[in-house]
Design a protein around this motif. Structure first.
Motif, mmCIF file in Angstrom:
data_model
loop_
_atom_site.group_PDB
_atom_site.id
_atom_site.type_symbol
_atom_site.label_atom_id
_atom_site.label_comp_id
_atom_site.label_asym_id
_atom_site.label_seq_id
_atom_site.Cartn_x
_atom_site.Cartn_y
_atom_site.Cartn_z
ATOM 1 N N GLU A 168 26.159 41.713 52.178
ATOM 2 C CA GLU A 168 26.945 42.389 53.224
ATOM 3 C C GLU A 168 28.022 43.283 52.609
ATOM 4 O OE1 GLU A 168 26.469 42.592 56.327
ATOM 5 O OE2 GLU A 168 25.006 40.985 56.706
ATOM 6 N N LEU A 169 28.600 42.776 51.552
ATOM 7 C CA LEU A 169 29.759 43.455 50.973
ATOM 8 C C LEU A 169 29.344 44.586 50.036
ATOM 9 C CD1 LEU A 169 32.754 42.916 51.398
ATOM 10 C CD2 LEU A 169 32.726 41.411 49.404
ATOM 11 N N PHE A 170 28.328 44.323 49.188
ATOM 12 C CA PHE A 170 27.949 45.283 48.150
ATOM 13 C C PHE A 170 26.628 45.990 48.450
ATOM 14 C CE2 PHE A 170 30.651 42.196 46.044
ATOM 15 C CZ PHE A 170 31.518 42.981 45.295
ATOM 16 N N GLY A 179 30.569 40.663 37.818
ATOM 17 C CA GLY A 179 31.457 41.583 37.098
ATOM 18 C C GLY A 179 32.231 42.506 38.026
ATOM 19 N N GLN A 180 31.776 42.609 39.298
ATOM 20 C CA GLN A 180 32.500 43.439 40.270
ATOM 21 C C GLN A 180 33.774 42.721 40.692
ATOM 22 O OE1 GLN A 180 31.484 46.390 41.027
ATOM 23 N NE2 GLN A 180 29.281 46.452 40.588
ATOM 24 N N GLU A 181 34.618 43.473 41.379
ATOM 25 C CA GLU A 181 35.856 42.858 41.880
ATOM 26 C C GLU A 181 35.913 42.921 43.397
ATOM 27 O OE1 GLU A 181 39.474 44.334 40.277
ATOM 28 O OE2 GLU A 181 39.363 43.021 38.514
ATOM 29 N N VAL A 182 36.362 41.840 44.004
ATOM 30 C CA VAL A 182 36.651 41.867 45.432
ATOM 31 C C VAL A 182 38.135 41.609 45.608
ATOM 32 C CG1 VAL A 182 34.351 41.142 46.138
ATOM 33 C CG2 VAL A 182 36.135 39.431 45.758
ATOM 34 N N THR A 183 38.642 42.083 46.716
ATOM 35 C CA THR A 183 40.063 41.905 46.986
ATOM 36 C C THR A 183 40.240 41.068 48.237
ATOM 37 O OG1 THR A 183 40.307 44.120 46.139
ATOM 38 C CG2 THR A 183 42.247 43.135 47.183
ATOM 39 N N ILE A 184 41.095 40.032 48.113
ATOM 40 C CA ILE A 184 41.440 39.219 49.279
ATOM 41 C C ILE A 184 42.958 39.238 49.412
ATOM 42 C CG2 ILE A 184 41.337 36.940 50.355
ATOM 43 C CD1 ILE A 184 38.877 36.335 48.638
ATOM 44 N N ASP A 185 43.435 39.745 50.554
ATOM 45 C CA ASP A 185 44.890 39.805 50.765
ATOM 46 C C ASP A 185 45.604 40.475 49.601
ATOM 47 O OD1 ASP A 185 44.942 38.765 53.254
ATOM 48 O OD2 ASP A 185 45.520 36.712 52.642
ATOM 49 N N GLY A 186 44.990 41.496 49.032
ATOM 50 C CA GLY A 186 45.634 42.197 47.934
ATOM 51 C C GLY A 186 45.429 41.561 46.582
ATOM 52 N N GLU A 187 44.873 40.346 46.535
ATOM 53 C CA GLU A 187 44.594 39.689 45.256
ATOM 54 C C GLU A 187 43.213 40.107 44.761
ATOM 55 O OE1 GLU A 187 46.497 37.544 43.564
ATOM 56 O OE2 GLU A 187 48.096 37.141 45.030
ATOM 57 N N ALA A 188 43.095 40.612 43.568
ATOM 58 C CA ALA A 188 41.800 41.008 43.026
ATOM 59 C C ALA A 188 41.144 39.814 42.341
ATOM 60 C CB ALA A 188 41.965 42.144 42.036
ATOM 61 N N VAL A 224 32.087 36.116 39.371
ATOM 62 C CA VAL A 224 31.466 35.564 38.162
ATOM 63 C C VAL A 224 30.050 35.057 38.428
ATOM 64 C CG1 VAL A 224 33.603 34.966 36.986
ATOM 65 C CG2 VAL A 224 32.576 33.320 38.589
ATOM 66 N N GLY A 225 29.719 34.842 39.711
ATOM 67 C CA GLY A 225 28.384 34.330 40.007
ATOM 68 C C GLY A 225 27.991 34.586 41.444
#
Lengths: 410, 231
Positions: free
Chosen positions: A167-169, A176-185, A189-190
């Motif tokens: 859904e997201l990507f 290796g990608q990054e997601v952000t939750i409430d501004g926290e990156a 990892v899996g």
């Protein structure tokens, strides 16, 4: 009269009216085939459900906050409250206090919005320990689960469910990608392998982070100690009830409670889910089998109908046999055996067709059909029984025919 | 003289149809000795068929006594009667009454099947009987493949195969042409000559004429009983 001659005589009568015998059998064939199929479908569905639940872990204890004080199963504060803590989870992991338990995984879940570039997706984010994959029986599709070091340090790492990643990507290969939750990156990892769904909850739409990360960075409930659920995996499925008792007494102790009636938590077993599902499918099987039994009854009435016609048609033959020395019992047995042979052949053909359909249908329907040997044997026995039961009346009529009237019949 | 094969004394048979009573046999006394060839003649409705049913153990008397080969069959139940028919009586019917699904030898074997005789012995005895009526070469034929006269000969073989006390022939030539009639009657003559006891039921006087003794039945009674007609 010798039994072999009786059999031969009945068999010859059936063979000399092939079309009629085949039509008589048809009712039994349909009835038995549907019994084999419905029983198989019922057993197959049951097997599917048990396998799904076993995949979740049939040796799993689920400890939830809140209690069940009502014996009828009404759960007062079930699922609410904040009575379970990280300390409880750590204590349960102790081999001394709970020797029959293996891995323990606390879960602290919040519904959070994950962002990646322009897209965002809201899902349940769960904080837990490294035992989680073991306890929940999950495998990784890509990458790896977070490590003990990650957990210790409260590293900014996240493991995504396959559906969440999709859904997201738009793809699942997102390590290796990054997601952000409430501004926290957080670094992915899996990605978890698909596990299907359990009831209405998708097991593939979720995100998992280390408990420390959840508590320190993501959770804003203000209660850093409380957890939503503690999963305890029993050392083996045999030790499930022992593990359940040890868990209960340890938690009572930790919470300073004297009796299980006062418990502010609930220990549940996955098996109870299995039992509930099984009882539903058993009822379904009984219902379907009832319908199939009706089909069999109609088949039996068909046998009786044709046998009565046969007795009328063969009145002269019966008269002759009696004149030549056949006792009433000889005549009765001949017709009874004819009816039973029709039942047996109908049952055998019905079983073959039923098994054939059971092998062919699953690929069409996508449901499992289990062919049980016992059900097959019982089906054939029942078919013979139906022949016998519905053959009794026509056979008795034949046996009662007076030889002079029978001989005179044109 | 030896004991009679058939001994009827005061034989009465009454049928009830609703309120109507019909006396089919009104006191018949009769003795038939081994080796006799007896014809029972009478018009239809005379009680001839009833008498044949009684003699063949297919029906029981209302009153009186029937002793067959030393056995009192007047008080027997259905099972015992079935056994008596099997052992003592060889039937020859007007319509032959052969089973179409069986071969000639299979039909001849049938009484032996009900006697519980093992297959090998059955087959052997049936073949002997078929040869006796001159159909040894037709043993594998089904009744549909045989002429009327041949079918009746198969039926006679079936009647003989149990070595019965009497051969009971009920209008045996009723369905046959004149040639087959001569054929079948000649065969009964031969059997008589060989010592069989034969009871022939017929309404044709020229058929009856072959018998040593003729009983005329009228209104359920013998008229001029035991009129011997010399051959």
């Amino acid at each position: 009269m010798r039994p072999a001659d009786l059999l031969a005589s009945s068999w010859r009568a059936i063979r000399s009216h092939k079309m009629r015998s085949a039509l008589t059998m048809l009712g039994i064939v349909v009835g038995i085939a549907s019994v084999v199929l419905t029983v198989g479908l019922g057993l197959g569905t049951q097997k599917d459900v048990s396998e799904q639940i076993a995949a979740l872990g049939s040796d799993l204890l689920i400890v939830s906050p809140g209690s069940s004080t009502d014996e009828s199963g009404m759960r007062g504060g079930f699922g609410s409250g904040e009575t379970l803590t990280l300390t409880d989870a750590e204590a349960l992991a102790s081999e001394v206090a709970v020797p029959d338990a293996g891995d323990v995984a606390p879960e602290k879940t919040a519904s959070l919005s994950l962002e990646y570039g322009e897209s965002n997706w809201t899902t349940d984010v769960t904080g837990t320990t490294t035992s989680w994959t073991e306890v929940r029986s999950r495998d990784l599709l890509y990458g790896s689960f977070f490590t003990a070091d990650d957990a210790e340090a409260g590293a900014s790492v996240i493991v995504l469910g396959a559906e969440t990643a999709q859904e997201l990507f738009g793809t699942t290969s997102v390590v290796g990608q990054e997601v952000t939750i409430d501004g926290e990156a957080l670094e992915v990892v899996g990605v978890l392998a698909e596990a299907g769904s359990s009831g209405e909850t998708s097991l593939d739409d979720l995100a998992v982070v280390p408990m420390t990360t959840m508590v320190e960075q993501l959770d804003d409930s203000g209660n850093s100690e409380s957890v939503d659920t503690i999963y305890v995996k029993a050392a083996s499925s045999d030790s499930l009830s022992a593990a359940s008792q040890e868990t209960t007494s340890l938690l009572l102790n930790l919470h300073g409670l004297a009796s299980a009636d006062d418990a502010d938590f609930t220990v549940e077993v996955q098996d109870s889910l299995l039992d509930a599902a099984t009882s539903v499918y058993e009822k379904l099987t009984v219902l379907l089998t009832g319908i199939a039994a009706l089909a069999l009854l109609v088949g039996g009435i068909g046998v009786m109908n044709i046998m009565l016609v046969s007795v009328t048609e063969r009145t002269r033959e019966i008269g002759l046999r009696k004149a030549l020395g056949a006792a009433p019992a000889n005549i009765r047995n001949q017709f009874l055996i004819e009816a039973m042979i029709l039942g047996l052949s109908g049952g055998a053909v019905g079983v073959i067709i039923g098994v054939g359909l059971a092998l062919a249908l699953p690929s069409v329907l996508g449901s499992t059909i289990v062919v049980s040997g016992l059900a097959l044997v019982v089906s054939v026995v029942v078919a013979v029984g139906i022949g016998a039961v519905f053959g009794v009346y026509p056979a008795a009529r034949a046996a009662r025919l007076a030889p002079i009237d029978a001989l005179r019949d044109q | 003289m030896s004991a009679p094969v058939i001994e009827l004394s005061g034989a009465r048979k009454t049928y009830h149809t609703g309120d109507i009573e019909f006396e089919a046999l009104r006191g018949i006394d009769c003795r038939i000795f081994p080796g006799e060839y007896v014809a029972i003649v009478g018009p239809s409705g005379s009680g001839k068929s009833t008498l044949m049913n009684i003699l063949g153990c297919l029906d029981v008397l209302t009153s009186g006594r029937y002793v067959l080969a030393g056995e009192d069959v007047s008080q027997m139940d259905e099972v015992a009667l079935a056994s008596a028919r099997n052992r003592r009586i060889g039937f020859v019917f007007q319509q032959f009454h052969l089973l179409a699904s069986l071969t000639a030898v299979g039909n001849v074997e049938l009484p032996l099947v009900y006697a519980g005789i093992p297959p090998a012995e059955r087959r052997e005895r049936a073949m002997v009987a078929l040869e006796r009526v001159g159909l040894g070469d037709k043993s594998r034929n089904h009744p549909g493949q045989l002429s009327g006269g041949q079918q009746q000969r198969v039926a006679i073989a079936r009647a003989l195969v149990t070595e019965p006390a009497i051969v009971l022939a009920d209008e045996p030539t009723g369905n046959l042409d004149s040639h087959s009639t001569r054929d079948v009657l000649g065969m009964l003559d031969d059997l008589h000559a060989e010592g069989s006891t034969i009871v022939l039921i017929t309404h044709e006087s020229d058929v009856a004429a072959r018998a040593g003794t003729v009983y005329n039945v009228t209104d359920g009674q013998f008229v001029g009983a035991g009129t011997g007609i010399a051959k």
